[in-house]
Design an enzyme around this catalytic site. Structure first.
Site, PDB file in Angstrom:
ATOM      1  N   LYS A   1      33.861  41.674  49.542  1.00  0.00           N
ATOM      2  CA  LYS A   1      33.717  42.877  48.546  1.00  0.00           C
ATOM      3  C   LYS A   1      34.428  43.514  49.263  1.00  0.00           C
ATOM      4  CE  LYS A   1      31.505  45.517  45.013  1.00  0.00           C
ATOM      5  NZ  LYS A   1      30.957  45.087  43.829  1.00  0.00           N
TER       6      LYS A   1
ATOM      7  N   SER B   1      30.188  43.761  38.654  1.00  0.00           N
ATOM      8  CA  SER B   1      31.466  44.480  39.660  1.00  0.00           C
ATOM      9  C   SER B   1      31.794  43.131  40.568  1.00  0.00           C
ATOM     10  CB  SER B   1      31.368  45.809  40.334  1.00  0.00           C
ATOM     11  OG  SER B   1      30.395  46.127  40.955  1.00  0.00           O
TER      12      SER B   1
ATOM     13  N   SER C   1      25.389  44.525  39.988  1.00  0.00           N
ATOM     14  CA  SER C   1      26.558  43.851  40.211  1.00  0.00           C
ATOM     15  C   SER C   1      26.780  42.512  41.076  1.00  0.00           C
ATOM     16  CB  SER C   1      27.083  45.458  40.983  1.00  0.00           C
ATOM     17  OG  SER C   1      27.575  45.727  40.251  1.00  0.00           O
TER      18      SER C   1
END
Lengths: 477, 480
Positions: free
Chosen positions: B70, B145, B169
């Site tokens: 990420k 996310s 997330s």
């Protein structure tokens, strides 16, 4: 109407740990900008604080010296504000639970002792340093993250002199606990002043102003004097004092407005999430106390009561921790307290003044000083010679014994040898004997001078004098 | 065909007949193809990867295994944007701890994945590089996310990817994309070098396509890191070696106040089937309850705590020392303009809210109160954990929404309990795994398995047993 000054001080002191409070970068002063820092000090995203245990230990030392209650849990908070010198955009400090609470410090001004109550002592990290130029500013991160302690007094101080005495005494504590070099001119000790005025007899407080970051004790004194006068003038003509933050401009000896109360920052304190509360081991706290050296006032008392020094003498010694430590080391070898004091306040001090150094930076060692005193006492060397030996010790760092040998300074104490020299001098100066017979006693001085010259100053003067008179009498009989 | 699991790749890399070079060529070809379809990468680190592969020891635990990070993990010398304009050109000078760990074990980073800006969001529609599509239906969201990471595992580009989980997330996009998503116990994995959203909730975690691979990845990442004082000293078990499908007697709680909220009948049926499966496997499933009042408080409490913490974590993004810098005459002006222009709407909403809730005049009734309610919620969970090994919940009440259905973030909106229940594990710091359990309307759905603190193994075993019983693993979708 007369006014009473109500003063409280907040003192910041940098701790001399090896590494920073939350990172492994070294703690330094005066190094090339931005050479002594890492990503944590720069407040890089994603970095996390790792607490330096040593900083807690040093803070606990000061807590002990200030007779404080020490919290059994160590908690940190975030103080949030935006400023160019604040790398993370928040400062890690202790807000809810300071490490130390409820301490005191006794100060003496004009022979009156006053107890100043200390509200709190807490740990926090220093900010980076801004350097301003005409149309730009630079930031040096070397200072960012250096551990600080902040010590806040109750509003117990009543005038500038007391404030100065408090700061002197506090500075002495930093030096005696060996937590900081406490140099106000280098910013390792900094002071904020809170001051308000009220009519004598009144028990509520007037509006206060805060003077930030005053960087010497004498400036603190001047700032207070100026600010008290300013308040008084305002109050006398019926105006009110504005609650504000000011700074002291040392070029004009005045305080100047920085920001007023309406611009006050809301720091939005809340607990630091990345350092969970830490239990402070009680035994560790006690061990730190046990290892603390005696503070100046305790030492002063011993020097007066046990060593028979005068207050002035004792005060001279403790006024520098290094001198006091040196004194204490010297008395391990030699109990002649008065003599040690004389050397320290005389020859040693003038050497330090001339060479701008501290005693431990010289080649003098406590044992050398004690030997020097011993040799004079035992008549091995004269006090005249001792100065010469001292100079050599300072220059070459050799033991007095070695120097005495090398310079061949040892006093001649053998009466046969002295008598031989005396006789030789008398033989050469036969006319002097005639003068002596005629009652010209002054001739003794001349002859002594010749004897000293002949012996290169090595004969023991007292013995030589005795032998000379005996010989003169013998020859004139 | 490159969609191997970690274990398959480990075997293939040991065989001399396997063409590693060709495999990597295919990986990057696929990465490019999926990027055009899903927009899941911020950066594809092809050159760096080939450079790494020249020195890679394929005998290491993760030797040569391709993965994606990420874009909120610090990578030295590689752009780390957190999908924010503020950090558009930010090239870190240091590696996150987990990046060092993965390097040391031979894993090969092939790219940085898109995310909701600064990990604030659940849709992955607020990234600077634009929304990320769901591999199973590119007109739908991947969730956020950590949407980019989820989509890249779910489309088969990499066998594992790292995400971060503050509220849900990892687990929410895992459910929407039909992959395994796991956040371990808070403190199990070092967060050093993760761009924080809210430190007390943030957790490093991962996506894989099966439970065994998850056990491998989490074992590789776990353990004490002296740079993160909150990382645990406790020993890391051999999760993979200890995997056990036998869950006879395992006590599983389902929460009535959560189940009652399931409105989609197909999801309800699937969840009931999962309960039945667990019972068939010999687990004891009983119903417990958490007061509805507390469940309804989850979203407001989360919003306050996370965003209060975020205000200080993101305060360094001021254009002075860091990030995008707007011009201005004074420092205040530069800071204000840089933040106004450099941060997205949703981020600004959240930060303003955080500032308000922390302000001295509000702190008691907002931030402190939220902390107190958080404690009540944790106590409630602890009460349940006294009698149960696992709390089982549906992962979501819906399948992944259409991109066109996603609305602007609003603070006033009353949220569905089933949109926010996964943050229970963040409040309590407990391990929580989302496992795909089937399809509804051709889109994957999942359940969530939450265990006690530091009992990752129990969670893995529970998921491992269910995965085996459902014959549902190693799913991926290249088209759609």
């Amino acid at each position: 109407m007369e006014f009473e000054q109500i003063i409280g001080l907040e003192v910041h002191c940098e701790l001399k740990t090896n590494s920073k409070m939350f990172s492994s970068a070294p703690v330094t002063f005066g190094k090339e900008p931005n050479s002594m820092m890492n990503e944590i000090d720069m407040g890089m995203l994603g970095t996390m604080p790792v607490l330096n245990k040593r900083s807690v230990e040093l803070a606990i030392r000061v807590c002990h010296a200030l007779h404080m209650d020490i919290d059994e849990v160590l908690c940190f908070d975030r103080k949030n504000y935006y400023y160019a010198d604040l790398p993370k955009g928040f400062q890690i400090t202790q807000y809810r639970r300071p490490l130390g609470k409820n301490g005191y410090l006794d100060i003496e001004v004009d022979h009156v002792t006053t107890r100043i109550q200390i509200e709190r002592l807490h740990l926090e990290e220093d900010t980076a340093k801004q350097i301003h130029y005409n149309d730009y500013s630079l930031i040096d991160y070397n200072r960012a993250g250096i551990p600080l302690i902040e010590i806040v007094t109750c509003p117990d101080i009543r005038n500038a002199k007391q404030a100065a005495a408090y700061l002197e005494k506090l500075r002495q504590i930093f030096l005696y606990t060996d937590v900081s070099d406490a140099k106000m001119e280098e910013g390792s000790m900094r002071c904020d002043v809170n001051i308000s005025l009220r009519p004598f007899g009144c028990d509520s407080y007037g509006t206060r102003t805060e003077i930030k970051n005053v960087n010497s004790i004498s400036y603190v004194q001047k700032a207070i004097e100026f600010e008290a006068k300013r308040h008084e003038e305002l109050l006398r003509c019926g105006k009110s004092v504005l609650q504000e933050t000011r700074r002291f401009d040392e070029t004009i000896n005045e305080t100047i407005t920085m920001r007023t109360k309406s611009d006050a920052i809301d720091y939005r304190y809340y607990p630091e999430v990345n350092i969970l509360p830490i239990h402070i081991d009680h035994q560790w706290v006690l061990d730190i106390k046990k290892q603390l050296p005696l503070m100046a006032e305790d030492r002063e008392k011993i020097y007066i009561e046990k060593h028979g020094l005068s207050k002035r003498e004792a005060h001279f010694i403790v006024s520098s921790k290094e001198i006091s430590d040196f004194y204490e080391e010297t008395i391990q070898f030699c109990q002649d307290f008065q003599k040690i004091y004389h050397w320290l306040s005389g020859e040693v001090q003038s050497y330090l003044n001339n060479h701008h150094c501290t005693i431990y930076q010289t080649k003098l060692k406590p044992i050398y000083l004690s030997q020097l005193i011993q040799y004079i006492k035992e008549d091995v060397i004269s006090s005249q010679q001792s100065k010469q030996v001292f100079d050599c010790v300072m220059k070459e760092g050799k033991a007095p014994e070695v120097i005495i040998q090398e310079l061949d300074l040892r006093q001649i104490l053998d009466s046969d040898v002295i008598e031989e020299i005396v006789n030789h001098v008398l033989d050469v100066n036969a006319s002097s004997i005639q003068d002596y017979i005629q009652g010209k006693k002054k001739v003794i001085g001349f002859l002594m001078g010749q004897i000293m010259k002949e012996s290169k100053g090595q004969v023991n003067p007292k013995m030589a004098n005795q032998i000379l008179i005996q010989s003169l009498q013998k020859r004139t009989q | 065909m490159i969609q191997y699991s970690i274990e398959e790749l480990q075997k293939l890399f040991q065989s001399s007949s396997f063409d590693k070079e060709n495999y990597y060529k295919e990986v990057f070809k696929e990465a490019q193809y999926q990027q055009e379809r899903l927009n899941a990468f911020v950066t594809i680190t092809k050159n760096e990867a080939y450079e790494t592969l020249r020195y890679t020891d394929f005998d290491l635990a993760l030797g040569g295994i391709p993965y994606v990070l990420k874009d909120n993990y610090h990578t030295k010398g590689i752009k780390t944007t957190a999908s924010s304009r503020m950090l558009e050109d930010y090239i870190p000078t240091y590696n996150a701890h987990i990046v060092d760990l993965l390097n040391r074990q031979g894993a090969c980073l092939i790219g940085k994945a898109s995310m909701d800006e600064l990990a604030m969001g659940g849709t992955n529609t607020t990234a600077l590089t634009g929304p990320v599509s769901n591999p199973w239906d590119s007109s739908r969201i991947a969730g956020g996310s950590s949407g980019g990471s989820a989509a890249l595992v779910a489309s088969g580009v990499v066998p594992f990817a790292l995400g971060s989980d503050t509220g849900d997330s990892i687990r929410k996009p895992a459910g929407f994309c039909g992959v395994v998503g796991f956040k371990p116990t808070w403190g199990r994995i070092s967060r050093y070098g993760l761009i924080p959203y809210a430190s007390s909730l943030d957790t490093v975690g991962a996506f894989t396509r099966n439970v065994r691979d998850m056990a491998i990845v989490i074992e590789a990442l776990s353990g004490r890191d002296d740079k993160d004082m909150t990382s645990s000293m406790s020993r890391v078990p051999h999760y993979l070696d200890n995997l056990d499908k036998n869950i006879q007697g395992m006590k599983i709680a389902v929460i009535q106040s959560i189940n009652d909220e399931i409105t989609n009948p197909l999801i309800k049926t699937n969840f009931e089937k999962v309960i039945q499966t667990f019972q068939n496997l010999g687990a004891i499933v009983s119903e417990e309850t958490i007061p509805l009042k507390l469940m309804k408080a989850l979203h407001p409490i989360y919003t306050i705590i996370a965003n209060c913490e975020a205000t200080s974590h993101l305060a360094c993004l001021d254009g002075i020392k860091f990030g995008y810098r707007a011009s201005g005459r004074t420092i205040e002006e530069i800071i204000t303009r840089s933040r106004t222009q450099g941060l997205g709407t949703s981020v600004k909403h959240r930060l303003i809210l955080g500032h308000l809730a922390l302000a001295t005049e509000n702190q008691e009734k907002m931030f402190r109160k939220a902390q107190k309610v958080r404690r009540l919620i944790v106590e409630e969970l602890n009460r349940i954990y006294k009698d149960y090994d696992i709390i089982l919940m549906p992962n979501s009440n819906t399948i992944a929404p259409m991109l066109s259905e996603v609305t602007e973030y609003s603070l006033n909106e009353e949220k569905d309990i089933l949109e926010n229940h996964l943050c229970l594990a963040n409040f309590a710091g407990t391990p929580s795994l989302s496992l795909p359990t089937g399809f509804v309307d051709h889109m994957p759905i999942a359940v969530n398995i939450m265990g006690r603190l530091f009992e990752e193994q129990t969670v893995f075993n529970c998921a491992y047993a269910l995965e085996a019983a459902l014959h549902f693993k190693n799913q991926y979708s290249r088209e759609g």
